[in-house]
Design an enzyme around this catalytic site. Structure first.
Site, PDB file in Angstrom:
ATOM      1  N   HIS A   1       3.790  -0.267 -11.639  1.00  0.00           N
ATOM      2  CA  HIS A   1       4.241  -0.036 -10.264  1.00  0.00           C
ATOM      3  C   HIS A   1       4.702  -1.345  -9.645  1.00  0.00           C
ATOM      4  CE1 HIS A   1       4.361   1.807  -6.284  1.00  0.00           C
ATOM      5  NE2 HIS A   1       3.880   0.662  -5.849  1.00  0.00           N
TER       6      HIS A   1
ATOM      7  N   ASP B   1      -1.211  10.528   2.275  1.00  0.00           N
ATOM      8  CA  ASP B   1      -0.467   9.265   2.305  1.00  0.00           C
ATOM      9  C   ASP B   1       0.964   9.518   2.782  1.00  0.00           C
ATOM     10  OD1 ASP B   1       0.195   6.438   1.639  1.00  0.00           O
ATOM     11  OD2 ASP B   1       1.552   7.464   0.276  1.00  0.00           O
TER      12      ASP B   1
ATOM     13  N   ARG C   1       3.350   5.576   9.925  1.00  0.00           N
ATOM     14  CA  ARG C   1       3.360   4.107   9.929  1.00  0.00           C
ATOM     15  C   ARG C   1       4.782   3.589  10.034  1.00  0.00           C
ATOM     16  NH1 ARG C   1       0.976   2.787   4.458  1.00  0.00           N
ATOM     17  NH2 ARG C   1       1.503   0.649   5.003  1.00  0.00           N
TER      18      ARG C   1
ATOM     19  N   SER D   1      -2.492   2.846   0.402  1.00  0.00           N
ATOM     20  CA  SER D   1      -1.382   3.795   0.231  1.00  0.00           C
ATOM     21  C   SER D   1      -0.908   3.800  -1.232  1.00  0.00           C
ATOM     22  CB  SER D   1      -0.236   3.384   1.174  1.00  0.00           C
ATOM     23  OG  SER D   1       0.977   3.968   0.804  1.00  0.00           O
TER      24      SER D   1
ATOM     25  N   LYS E   1      -1.890   6.921  -4.373  1.00  0.00           N
ATOM     26  CA  LYS E   1      -0.873   7.653  -5.157  1.00  0.00           C
ATOM     27  C   LYS E   1      -1.048   7.382  -6.647  1.00  0.00           C
ATOM     28  CE  LYS E   1       2.489   6.006  -2.669  1.00  0.00           C
ATOM     29  NZ  LYS E   1       2.998   5.667  -1.357  1.00  0.00           N
TER      30      LYS E   1
HETATM   31  N1  URA Z   1       4.677   1.350  -0.742  1.00  0.00           N
HETATM   32  C1  URA Z   1       3.771   2.345  -0.539  1.00  0.00           C
HETATM   33  O1  URA Z   1       3.680   3.267  -1.315  1.00  0.00           O
HETATM   34  N2  URA Z   1       2.989   2.258   0.549  1.00  0.00           N
HETATM   35  C2  URA Z   1       3.036   1.256   1.436  1.00  0.00           C
HETATM   36  O2  URA Z   1       2.296   1.247   2.378  1.00  0.00           O
HETATM   37  C3  URA Z   1       3.993   0.234   1.224  1.00  0.00           C
HETATM   38  C4  URA Z   1       4.801   0.310   0.104  1.00  0.00           C
END
Ligand code: URA
Length: 434
Positions: free
Chosen positions: A82, A161, A168, A183, A187
């Site tokens: 990621h 999220d 946000r 966040s 995921k």
């Molecule tokens: N990427 C995400 O998945 N969440 C965030 O808060 C910032 C970048």
């Protein structure tokens, strides 16, 4: 439990309990808590910061808000890579097939473009026919058969999220360490992999501009991954200038294919091999980073990575012919060249400005529902440390809207700094956190 009391407690510097955080996350996701109260709590998080236990509680609550992908029927250690988001970052299309070719199954759930950085799913859609929203059962099946699959995040995975991130985004509370870490990791933990290699970008083209912030984010995410029982490692990597030479969608996929053919730019090749090395180590296919690196290099040299990419395209509905015939990709009608006004060295190339210019040319979106021009983007011809003679091309902006292309070209010109001294180039991998 009462939302007013939770906001007041956090506003006054108190520590929220796991129960209070779980209540906020679940009641907001189900629509019982209005946006204004959720936004107020997010703002208290933003100003007061989240305590470590609060970050963990947010992560578990968001992870548990939806479906957990079960990859246990697939043999081996499943690994996900990621990136926290960078300009010109197309490494997923290189490292996933390389790692898969080396026997490590890669299960990748990706997002669309965020801010001025591109998203893997947008880039993937520039491959004609490619399906980017797989049902979970097909996602699992493809990994079993092909050792890799990439799909967009379904609404069933970490829905809390998704909803909190949208709020946000609208309330200027995105760039907070604890909120970003929880966040991202909620995921990742929902998507079923056993191990994670995180590429935390650092520089003007990233969420985290300083090495100290990027390291802190990496540390936090590694600790969360470990606490959840997953092998996790983070590489802090440079994002002062774009990665590789292409910034956009179609042109980035082409650059990724060129890299798999062994003709990639030095930085993109180096980072991809390094990330792959750590994926093989995390996946148990190498006993050291060096052994992983040697295997990744061999898969690149032999063309095994390129073959795996072909299989990936075919298996998700795309035409594998694009690997040999780039004219099958969407093409841009307009282009604008930026030329050097004097002979000089490129002393700087601001990733952030190139990212914004790429979005202005049409390659990214400002609002969530904006359409993307897949052929738009910026092809850099020179990067930091290279010399340009007067009149030589520094970059080409392309796209299907002439006005946007011309506007973006002005920003691209300003992104270049020229001088007489060769600048020192920052290290690509700045830290490894494991
Ligand atoms: N990427 C995400 O998945 N969440 C965030 O808060 C910032 C970048």
């Amino acid at each position: 439990m009462n939302m007013y009391n939770i906001i007041q407690k956090k506003r006054d510097g108190g520590a929220l309990t796991e129960e209070e955080i779980r209540y906020f996350v679940s009641a907001y996701t189900s629509g019982e808590i209005p946006d204004y109260q959720a936004a107020a709590l997010l703002m208290t998080f933003f100003f007061n910061g989240l305590l470590e236990d609060e970050i963990y509680a947010m992560t578990w609550a968001m992870r548990d808000s939806g479906e957990q992908v079960d990859l246990s029927s697939i043999e081996g250690t499943k690994v996900d890579k990621h990136s926290t988001g960078g300009v010109g970052d197309k490494t997923t299309f290189i490292v996933a097939p390389l790692a898969a070719a080396c026997g490590t199954p890669v299960a990748k759930m990706s997002g669309r473009g965020l801010g001025f950085t591109g998203g893997t799913i947008d880039k993937m859609e520039s491959i004609p026919g490619m399906r980017t929203s797989l049902e979970i059962s097909e996602f699992v099946d493809l990994i079993r058969r092909n050792s890799m699959a990439i799909t967009g995040q379904t609404g069933h995975v970490a829905p809390a999220d998704k909803k909190i991130y949208a709020l946000r985004d609208a309330t200027a509370t995105v760039d907070n360490l604890g909120l970003i870490a929880s966040s991202v990791m909620s995921k990742k933990l929902s998507s079923g992999s056993d191990a994670f290699v995180l590429d935390v970008k650092c520089g003007n083209g990233a969420f985290m501009e300083t090495a100290a912030d990027a390291k802190a984010l990496g540390r936090l995410m590694v600790d969360i991954g470990r606490a959840a029982g997953k092998k996790t490692v983070a590489l802090v990597t440079d994002m002062e200038q774009p990665l590789g030479y292409a910034v956009g969608n179609t042109i980035e996929v082409i650059e990724a294919i060129e890299t798999l053919k062994g003709r990639g730019a030095e930085d993109i090749t180096e980072l991809s091999l390094e990330l792959c090395a750590y994926m093989l180590l995390a996946g148990g296919k190498a006993s050291s980073r060096e052994e992983g690196r040697a295997a990744a290099e061999a898969a690149l040299r032999s063309g095994a990575g390129l073959e795996k990419f072909r299989d990936f395209v075919r298996s998700q509905g795309g035409d594998p012919g694009i690997v040999d015939d780039y004219s099958m990709f969407p093409a841009a009608m307009f282009s604008e060249e930026i030329k050097a006004e004097r002979s000089a060295c490129i002393t700087g190339l601001t990733a952030r400005e190139i990212g914004i210019a790429s979005r202005e040319a049409g390659a990214g979106r400002l609002a969530k529902d904006d359409e993307i021009d897949l052929a738009a983007g910026i092809m850099l011809k020179k990067k930091t440390g290279e010399w340009a003679n007067k009149g030589e091309t520094l970059a080409v902006v392309c796209g299907n809207n002439e006005y946007k292309v011309k506007n973006a070209a002005v920003r691209v010109r300003d992104a270049f700094s020229m001088g007489n001294k060769t600048p020192s180039i920052r290290k690509l991998v700045r830290a490894v956190i494991d």
